[in-house]
Design a protein around this motif. Structure first.
Motif, PDB file in Angstrom:
ATOM      1  N   LEU A   1       0.828  -1.216   0.000  1.00 13.55           N
ATOM      2  CA  LEU A   1       0.000   0.000   0.000  1.00 13.55           C
ATOM      3  C   LEU A   1       0.856   1.258   0.000  1.00 13.55           C
ATOM      4  N   GLN A   2       1.926   1.271   0.792  1.00  8.43           N
ATOM      5  CA  GLN A   2       2.778   2.460   0.855  1.00  8.43           C
ATOM      6  C   GLN A   2       3.423   2.752  -0.496  1.00  8.43           C
ATOM      7  N   THR A   3       3.649   1.690  -1.265  1.00  6.87           N
ATOM      8  CA  THR A   3       4.271   1.869  -2.578  1.00  6.87           C
ATOM      9  C   THR A   3       3.245   2.196  -3.654  1.00  6.87           C
ATOM     10  N   ALA A   4       2.129   1.437  -3.677  1.00  5.24           N
ATOM     11  CA  ALA A   4       1.147   1.581  -4.750  1.00  5.24           C
ATOM     12  C   ALA A   4       0.236   2.788  -4.568  1.00  5.24           C
ATOM     13  N   VAL A   5      -0.011   3.174  -3.309  1.00  8.71           N
ATOM     14  CA  VAL A   5      -0.930   4.293  -3.042  1.00  8.71           C
ATOM     15  C   VAL A   5      -0.283   5.215  -2.004  1.00  8.71           C
ATOM     16  N   PRO A   6       0.713   5.987  -2.397  1.00  2.00           N
ATOM     17  CA  PRO A   6       1.425   6.837  -1.425  1.00  2.00           C
ATOM     18  C   PRO A   6       0.543   7.912  -0.806  1.00  2.00           C
ATOM     19  N   GLU A   7      -0.577   8.231  -1.426  1.00  2.00           N
ATOM     20  CA  GLU A   7      -1.469   9.272  -0.894  1.00  2.00           C
ATOM     21  C   GLU A   7      -2.262   8.783   0.320  1.00  2.00           C
ATOM     22  N   ALA A   8      -2.321   7.464   0.535  1.00  2.00           N
ATOM     23  CA  ALA A   8      -3.089   6.911   1.647  1.00  2.00           C
ATOM     24  C   ALA A   8      -2.193   6.651   2.850  1.00  2.00           C
ATOM     25  N   MET A   9      -2.739   6.865   4.042  1.00  2.00           N
ATOM     26  CA  MET A   9      -2.061   6.435   5.269  1.00  2.00           C
ATOM     27  C   MET A   9      -2.399   4.963   5.490  1.00  2.00           C
ATOM     28  N   VAL A  10      -1.482   4.235   6.104  1.00  2.00           N
ATOM     29  CA  VAL A  10      -1.677   2.797   6.295  1.00  2.00           C
ATOM     30  C   VAL A  10      -1.612   2.458   7.780  1.00  2.00           C
ATOM     31  N   GLN A  11      -2.619   1.732   8.210  1.00  2.00           N
ATOM     32  CA  GLN A  11      -2.723   1.275   9.596  1.00  2.00           C
ATOM     33  C   GLN A  11      -2.535  -0.243   9.568  1.00  2.00           C
ATOM     34  N   ALA A  12      -1.458  -0.729  10.153  1.00  2.00           N
ATOM     35  CA  ALA A  12      -1.141  -2.154  10.086  1.00  2.00           C
ATOM     36  C   ALA A  12      -1.912  -2.938  11.132  1.00  2.00           C
ATOM     37  N   ASP A  13      -2.553  -3.997  10.712  1.00  2.00           N
ATOM     38  CA  ASP A  13      -3.235  -4.907  11.627  1.00  2.00           C
ATOM     39  C   ASP A  13      -2.183  -5.715  12.381  1.00  2.00           C
ATOM     40  N   GLU A  14      -2.548  -6.198  13.559  1.00  2.00           N
ATOM     41  CA  GLU A  14      -1.614  -7.017  14.337  1.00  2.00           C
ATOM     42  C   GLU A  14      -1.393  -8.392  13.724  1.00  2.00           C
ATOM     43  N   PHE A  15      -2.319  -8.819  12.880  1.00  2.00           N
ATOM     44  CA  PHE A  15      -2.218 -10.151  12.268  1.00  2.00           C
ATOM     45  C   PHE A  15      -1.479 -10.020  10.941  1.00  2.00           C
ATOM     46  N   PRO A  16      -0.570 -10.932  10.600  1.00  2.00           N
ATOM     47  CA  PRO A  16       0.259 -10.747   9.407  1.00  2.00           C
ATOM     48  C   PRO A  16      -0.448 -10.964   8.076  1.00  2.00           C
ATOM     49  N   GLU A  17      -1.428 -11.876   8.020  1.00  2.00           N
ATOM     50  CA  GLU A  17      -1.978 -12.254   6.718  1.00  2.00           C
ATOM     51  C   GLU A  17      -3.450 -11.895   6.531  1.00  2.00           C
ATOM     52  N   ASN A  18      -4.173 -11.599   7.588  1.00  2.00           N
ATOM     53  CA  ASN A  18      -5.584 -11.202   7.500  1.00  2.00           C
ATOM     54  C   ASN A  18      -5.834 -10.066   8.491  1.00  2.00           C
ATOM     55  N   VAL A  19      -6.858  -9.287   8.228  1.00  2.00           N
ATOM     56  CA  VAL A  19      -7.256  -8.294   9.222  1.00  2.00           C
ATOM     57  C   VAL A  19      -7.989  -9.012  10.350  1.00  2.00           C
ATOM     58  N   SER A  20      -7.680  -8.618  11.588  1.00  2.00           N
ATOM     59  CA  SER A  20      -8.252  -9.344  12.719  1.00  2.00           C
ATOM     60  C   SER A  20      -8.744  -8.437  13.838  1.00  2.00           C
ATOM     61  N   SER A  21      -8.385  -7.149  13.767  1.00  2.00           N
ATOM     62  CA  SER A  21      -8.808  -6.223  14.814  1.00  2.00           C
ATOM     63  C   SER A  21      -8.850  -4.813  14.237  1.00  2.00           C
ATOM     64  N   VAL A  22      -9.580  -3.963  14.917  1.00  2.00           N
ATOM     65  CA  VAL A  22      -9.643  -2.564  14.491  1.00  2.00           C
ATOM     66  C   VAL A  22      -9.587  -1.699  15.741  1.00  2.00           C
ATOM     67  N   GLY A  23      -8.986  -0.530  15.632  1.00  2.00           N
ATOM     68  CA  GLY A  23      -8.810   0.332  16.803  1.00  2.00           C
ATOM     69  C   GLY A  23     -10.121   0.878  17.337  1.00  2.00           C
TER      70      GLY A  23
END
Length: 502
Positions: free
Chosen positions: A290-312
């Motif tokens: 995401l940081q490379t393909a869409v530099p205009e977006a901020m990225v929030q990393a999930d704690e899980f490596p391969e799937n989203v599993s939680s949200v703040g």
């Protein structure tokens, strides 16, 4: 917006027009026939063989009047009236007698009267219009079978003969004309907007025949067809002193290992649609992408490596879209349930998020009020726990579902339908078959989420998002072709789609 009416309403408006405009029914028939004939003249070749098949009712009268007008413009015609009992409506009989003064008109009373249809002949179909309420049989069915078997181009007047205006579940699919174009009078007909019409109406053209505007305005309906003039009124003007905070914050929860492309597409579409700030919540494996393909977006990393599993917890500041490429992992399911508990504002729900909901009935009750779900037909049927008989039944189920859960449904496809909690339906007029490719829905999710962030009401966000999405697809298809177009091409044309609305 153009209203869509049922058979009894169409008949009522026709009668109202005759009274209010001080004309006769034959005058209205002539006006309608001239309008269709003018459309046909634009692309028909006067030297080409044209066969006209008319019935004995008012649709047959329209076809006979069209034949007379084409003859007066020096087109070469052969006219056949399917009349097993020779019982003509009054207006059809008038047009039959007028046409017989100009050319030979042959009657088809039984199967042996049906002519051979030469190759490269154009067929004009005027057997039956919008008033049909039972499947064709006898010689009518035989004529339709012969026309369809010829594989010639067919242009139908008002409706493909044999098709009902609304629900065709009880109809005989073999008894419906397969038309290249349908020139339908004044309003789109519901069945022509449903996927079941794919084999019977390749292209629909709505022909204005001057029906009484007062009558149309007074007649109520829950079905509408979105035109450019409707979409043009929706974009919110931008003030010179606006800043990025003015246009809202969006949070897109998207992507999983091997499916980060969905997150990229939805992110880029969200930004192109005008959001002020975009945050992407993605699994850790997708951060660099995401940081490379869409530099205009901020990225929030999930704690899980391969799937989203939680949200703040600090999510109320965002308009949220969830689903593209997230997968259906148990931890992702827990995330969705947790999100529904924490966030009660309208959100956009698509793709794998819908598949998760389909597998857990309790999640349906937790969908935030006025949210927008964007299923394609298979995803919607999965939500409903079974396969729909046809497009009409799916539309009825969608109305019930939207009403029960107080949500908006974007039922994707040709003429995508936006269904409201009040069971109103808005059919979209933009888009093309080139958009039927993986990733197109991810683009739409990003676009509608962007509009929600910009403070559009959910209905307006859905209508404008779907219209712009289809228009961007149309512009991309003109440049890239339908076959060669990609969802990423659509994103590049979102700006031009906005400009086209001006």
């Amino acid at each position: 917006m153009v209203k869509i009416f049922n058979v009894s309403q169409i008949k009522k408006i026709d009668g109202c027009t005759v009274i209010n405009q001080g004309i006769t029914s034959i005058d209205l028939m002539e006006r309608a026939s001239l309008a269709v004939a003018e459309k046909l003249i634009r692309f028909l070749d006067p030297d080409q063989c044209i066969l006209v098949f008319a019935g004995t009712g008012n649709n047959g009268g329209d076809a006979l009047a069209i034949a007379r007008i084409l003859l007066s413009r020096h087109f070469k015609l052969y006219v056949y009236i399917v009349a097993p009992d020779e019982l003509f409506s009054d207006d059809c009989l008038v047009n039959k007698e007028c046409l017989e003064r100009l050319t030979d008109v042959k009657l088809i009373k039984e199967n042996q009267d049906i002519p051979h249809i030469p190759e490269d002949c154009i067929v004009i179909d005027g057997l039956f219009g919008s008033g049909l309420n039972r499947p064709l049989e006898g010689v009518y069915l035989d004529v339709v079978t012969v026309i369809n078997a010829s594989h010639n181009k067919v242009y139908s007047v008002d409706m493909p003969s044999g098709m009902f205006v609304e629900d065709n579940a009880s109809n005989n699919p073999e008894g419906i004309i397969k038309a290249e174009k349908v020139f339908t009078f004044q309003f789109p007909k519901l069945s022509l907007l449903l996927p079941d019409s794919a084999n019977y109406c390749k292209k629909m053209t709505v022909v204005n025949i001057g029906l009484c505007e007062k009558c149309i305005k007074e007649e109520e309906t829950d079905l509408f067809f979105i035109e450019k003039s409707d979409a043009t009124q929706l974009p919110i003007p931008r003030d010179n002193f606006s800043h990025k905070g003015t246009f809202g914050k969006a949070l897109l929860i998207a992507g999983s290992y091997g499916k980060m492309g969905a997150a990229v597409l939805s992110a880029r579409a969200c930004l192109r649609t005008g959001v002020g700030l975009l945050t992407m919540h993605v699994p850790r494996c997708g951060v660099d992408i995401l940081q490379t393909a869409v530099p205009e977006a901020m990225v929030q990393a999930d704690e899980f490596p391969e799937n989203v599993s939680s949200v703040g917890d600090n999510i109320d500041q965002f308009a949220i879209g969830i689903g593209p490429g997230i997968g259906t992992d148990d931890k992702t399911k827990d995330l969705l349930s947790d999100l529904f508990d924490k966030y009660r504002k309208p959100m956009v729900i698509d793709a794998d998020a819908l598949n998760i909901i389909a597998g857990d009935e309790s999640l349906k009750e937790k969908i935030p009020s006025k949210s927008i779900i964007t299923p394609h037909p298979v995803e919607f049927d999965r939500l409903m726990g079974g396969v729909s008989i046809n497009g009409y039944e799916r539309l009825q189920k969608a109305g019930e579902f939207a009403n029960r859960y107080d949500i908006y449904i974007v039922l994707k496809g040709a003429y995508s339908a936006i269904i409201t909690p009040e069971r109103k339906v808005y059919f979209n007029s933009t888009g093309n078959p080139g958009m039927a490719t993986g990733g197109s829905g991810d683009v739409l999710t990003g676009m509608i989420t962007s509009l929600l962030a910009q403070k559009y009401l959910p209905l307006n966000a859905a209508i404008l998002g779907v219209y712009l999405h289809g228009l961007a697809g149309d512009l991309a298809a003109k440049s890239k072709s339908q076959q060669g177009m990609l969802p990423s091409d659509m994103i590049e044309y979102i700006g031009k789609a906005y400009r086209a609305l001006k």
